[in-house]
Design a protein around this motif. Structure first.
Motif, PDB file in Angstrom:
ATOM      1  N   LYS A 135      -4.499  -1.957  -9.182  1.00 59.05           N
ATOM      2  CA  LYS A 135      -3.892  -0.417  -8.891  1.00 59.05           C
ATOM      3  C   LYS A 135      -2.930   0.087  -9.720  1.00 59.05           C
ATOM      4  CE  LYS A 135      -6.366  -0.098  -4.799  1.00 59.05           C
ATOM      5  NZ  LYS A 135      -7.224   0.751  -4.662  1.00 59.05           N
ATOM      6  N   LEU A 136      -1.961  -0.725 -10.152  1.00 59.05           N
ATOM      7  CA  LEU A 136      -0.941  -0.114 -11.158  1.00 59.05           C
ATOM      8  C   LEU A 136      -1.805   0.283 -12.391  1.00 59.05           C
ATOM      9  CD1 LEU A 136       1.997  -2.464 -10.381  1.00 59.05           C
ATOM     10  CD2 LEU A 136       1.707  -0.209  -9.690  1.00 59.05           C
ATOM     11  N   LYS A 137      -2.517  -0.540 -13.000  1.00 61.95           N
ATOM     12  CA  LYS A 137      -3.382  -0.099 -14.073  1.00 61.95           C
ATOM     13  C   LYS A 137      -4.103   1.102 -13.771  1.00 61.95           C
ATOM     14  CE  LYS A 137      -3.797  -4.774 -16.049  1.00 61.95           C
ATOM     15  NZ  LYS A 137      -4.791  -5.970 -16.258  1.00 61.95           N
ATOM     16  N   LEU A 138      -4.791   1.290 -13.038  1.00 62.93           N
ATOM     17  CA  LEU A 138      -5.563   2.538 -12.599  1.00 62.93           C
ATOM     18  C   LEU A 138      -4.383   3.852 -12.881  1.00 62.93           C
ATOM     19  CD1 LEU A 138      -8.087   1.682  -9.856  1.00 62.93           C
ATOM     20  CD2 LEU A 138      -8.528   2.109 -12.274  1.00 62.93           C
ATOM     21  N   ILE A 139      -3.417   3.632 -12.135  1.00 67.69           N
ATOM     22  CA  ILE A 139      -2.178   4.771 -12.308  1.00 67.69           C
ATOM     23  C   ILE A 139      -1.840   4.865 -13.404  1.00 67.69           C
ATOM     24  CG2 ILE A 139       0.086   5.266 -11.316  1.00 67.69           C
ATOM     25  CD1 ILE A 139      -0.429   3.710  -8.666  1.00 67.69           C
ATOM     26  N   LYS A 140      -1.675   4.064 -14.092  1.00 67.00           N
ATOM     27  CA  LYS A 140      -1.082   4.023 -15.705  1.00 67.00           C
ATOM     28  C   LYS A 140      -2.198   5.054 -16.729  1.00 67.00           C
ATOM     29  CE  LYS A 140       1.616   0.023 -15.923  1.00 67.00           C
ATOM     30  NZ  LYS A 140       1.830  -1.441 -16.563  1.00 67.00           N
ATOM     31  N   GLU A 141      -3.362   4.248 -16.289  1.00 67.33           N
ATOM     32  CA  GLU A 141      -4.768   5.076 -17.146  1.00 67.33           C
ATOM     33  C   GLU A 141      -4.586   6.624 -16.466  1.00 67.33           C
ATOM     34  OE1 GLU A 141      -8.270   2.800 -16.327  1.00 67.33           O
ATOM     35  OE2 GLU A 141      -7.292   1.047 -17.335  1.00 67.33           O
ATOM     36  N   LYS A 142      -4.409   6.854 -15.411  1.00 68.84           N
ATOM     37  CA  LYS A 142      -4.609   8.072 -14.741  1.00 68.84           C
ATOM     38  C   LYS A 142      -3.386   8.924 -15.659  1.00 68.84           C
ATOM     39  CE  LYS A 142      -3.654  10.634 -10.607  1.00 68.84           C
ATOM     40  NZ  LYS A 142      -3.277  10.614  -9.035  1.00 68.84           N
ATOM     41  N   ARG A 143      -2.450   8.454 -15.282  1.00 64.55           N
ATOM     42  CA  ARG A 143      -1.146   9.138 -16.042  1.00 64.55           C
ATOM     43  C   ARG A 143      -1.324   9.397 -17.455  1.00 64.55           C
ATOM     44  NH1 ARG A 143       4.022   6.340 -13.225  1.00 64.55           N
ATOM     45  NH2 ARG A 143       3.638   7.055 -11.049  1.00 64.55           N
ATOM     46  N   LYS A 144      -2.030   8.582 -18.048  1.00 64.01           N
ATOM     47  CA  LYS A 144      -2.325   8.686 -19.496  1.00 64.01           C
ATOM     48  C   LYS A 144      -3.058   9.888 -19.793  1.00 64.01           C
ATOM     49  CE  LYS A 144      -3.365   5.712 -23.788  1.00 64.01           C
ATOM     50  NZ  LYS A 144      -3.636   4.574 -24.249  1.00 64.01           N
ATOM     51  N   THR A 145      -4.391   9.720 -19.076  1.00 64.53           N
ATOM     52  CA  THR A 145      -5.302  10.712 -19.113  1.00 64.53           C
ATOM     53  C   THR A 145      -4.693  12.263 -18.868  1.00 64.53           C
ATOM     54  OG1 THR A 145      -5.988  10.517 -16.974  1.00 64.53           O
ATOM     55  CG2 THR A 145      -7.164   9.555 -18.920  1.00 64.53           C
ATOM     56  N   VAL A 150       0.803  -1.213  -0.174  1.00 62.19           N
ATOM     57  CA  VAL A 150       0.092  -0.065  -0.015  1.00 62.19           C
ATOM     58  C   VAL A 150       0.765   1.385   0.034  1.00 62.19           C
ATOM     59  CG1 VAL A 150      -1.518   1.180   1.298  1.00 62.19           C
ATOM     60  CG2 VAL A 150      -2.036  -1.108   1.021  1.00 62.19           C
ATOM     61  N   ALA A 151       1.909   1.174   0.884  1.00 66.48           N
ATOM     62  CA  ALA A 151       2.693   2.536   0.822  1.00 66.48           C
ATOM     63  C   ALA A 151       3.543   2.679  -0.391  1.00 66.48           C
ATOM     64  CB  ALA A 151       3.809   2.095   2.084  1.00 66.48           C
ATOM     65  N   ALA A 152       4.151   1.669  -1.044  1.00 65.82           N
ATOM     66  CA  ALA A 152       4.563   1.524  -2.239  1.00 65.82           C
ATOM     67  C   ALA A 152       3.765   2.047  -3.562  1.00 65.82           C
ATOM     68  CB  ALA A 152       5.443   0.193  -2.624  1.00 65.82           C
ATOM     69  N   ILE A 153       2.606   1.601  -3.590  1.00 68.49           N
ATOM     70  CA  ILE A 153       1.430   1.960  -4.344  1.00 68.49           C
ATOM     71  C   ILE A 153       1.200   3.618  -4.250  1.00 68.49           C
ATOM     72  CG2 ILE A 153      -0.860   1.681  -5.258  1.00 68.49           C
ATOM     73  CD1 ILE A 153      -0.374  -1.224  -5.033  1.00 68.49           C
ATOM     74  N   ASP A 154       1.279   3.977  -3.128  1.00 67.35           N
ATOM     75  CA  ASP A 154       0.974   5.483  -2.863  1.00 67.35           C
ATOM     76  C   ASP A 154       2.118   6.332  -3.291  1.00 67.35           C
ATOM     77  OD1 ASP A 154      -1.479   5.059  -1.975  1.00 67.35           O
ATOM     78  OD2 ASP A 154      -0.807   4.938   0.202  1.00 67.35           O
ATOM     79  N   LYS A 155       3.303   5.625  -3.041  1.00 66.47           N
ATOM     80  CA  LYS A 155       4.541   6.402  -3.416  1.00 66.47           C
ATOM     81  C   LYS A 155       4.559   6.384  -5.184  1.00 66.47           C
ATOM     82  CE  LYS A 155       9.360   6.622  -2.758  1.00 66.47           C
ATOM     83  NZ  LYS A 155      10.538   5.901  -2.034  1.00 66.47           N
TER      84      LYS A 155
END
Length: 156
Positions: free
Chosen positions: A60-70, A21-26
């Motif tokens: 969670k990583l996929k969501l982060i990638k999509e967020k960055r892409k948008t 959780v901490a690493a994903i937040d980072k």
């Protein structure tokens, strides 16, 4: 009664979950960090398979990638609003450069074609010369064969 191994395993599982959780937040808060399982493994010290087997970190990583892409698409859209005259001038410059490239390419091809035609002509002339030489040598060979036969007949 609980098995001591079950208690230790549960404690390790909970600690690893907190690390994830901490690493994903980072990763989420630091755009320079790639949103990959390998990066998550590097940050937590857990093996990639251990992370992949849980499933939710990958989502969670996929969501982060999509967020960055948008976000990236939104940033590029805001920079798209250039002066239309500048855009057209850039296109014109690109077209000029391409025209020069293809013009030079055409000249090179024409030179190459002329050189190939000259080489073909030389080869054709040389072939004719060699055919003439071959005919002459065959005639000489036939004459020499006749003379050899005559000499054989005289000797025998």
């Amino acid at each position: 009664m609980s098995n001591p191994f079950d208690i230790k395993n549960q404690r390790d599982f909970d600690e690893n979950t907190e690390k994830l959780v901490a690493a994903i937040d980072k990763i989420n808060n630091t755009p320079s960090l790639p949103a990959t399982i390998a990066e998550l493994s590097r940050l937590t010290g857990l093996h990639r398979n251990a992370i992949s087997n849980r499933g939710w970190p990958n989502q969670k990583l996929k969501l982060i990638k999509e967020k960055r892409k948008t976000q990236e698409q939104a940033e590029t859209k805001s920079t798209i609003h250039k002066n239309p005259i500048k855009v057209l001038e850039e296109k014109l410059d690109n077209a000029k450069n391409e025209l020069v490239y293809w013009f030079n390419k055409n000249l090179d091809n024409e030179k190459q074609i002329k050189q190939l035609e000259i080489n073909l002509e030389r080869m054709s002339l040389a072939r004719n010369d060699y055919e003439t030489m071959l005919k002459n040598e065959r005639i000489k060979s036939m004459e020499l064969t006749k003379q050899l036969e005559q000499l054989k007949n005289l000797i025998s």
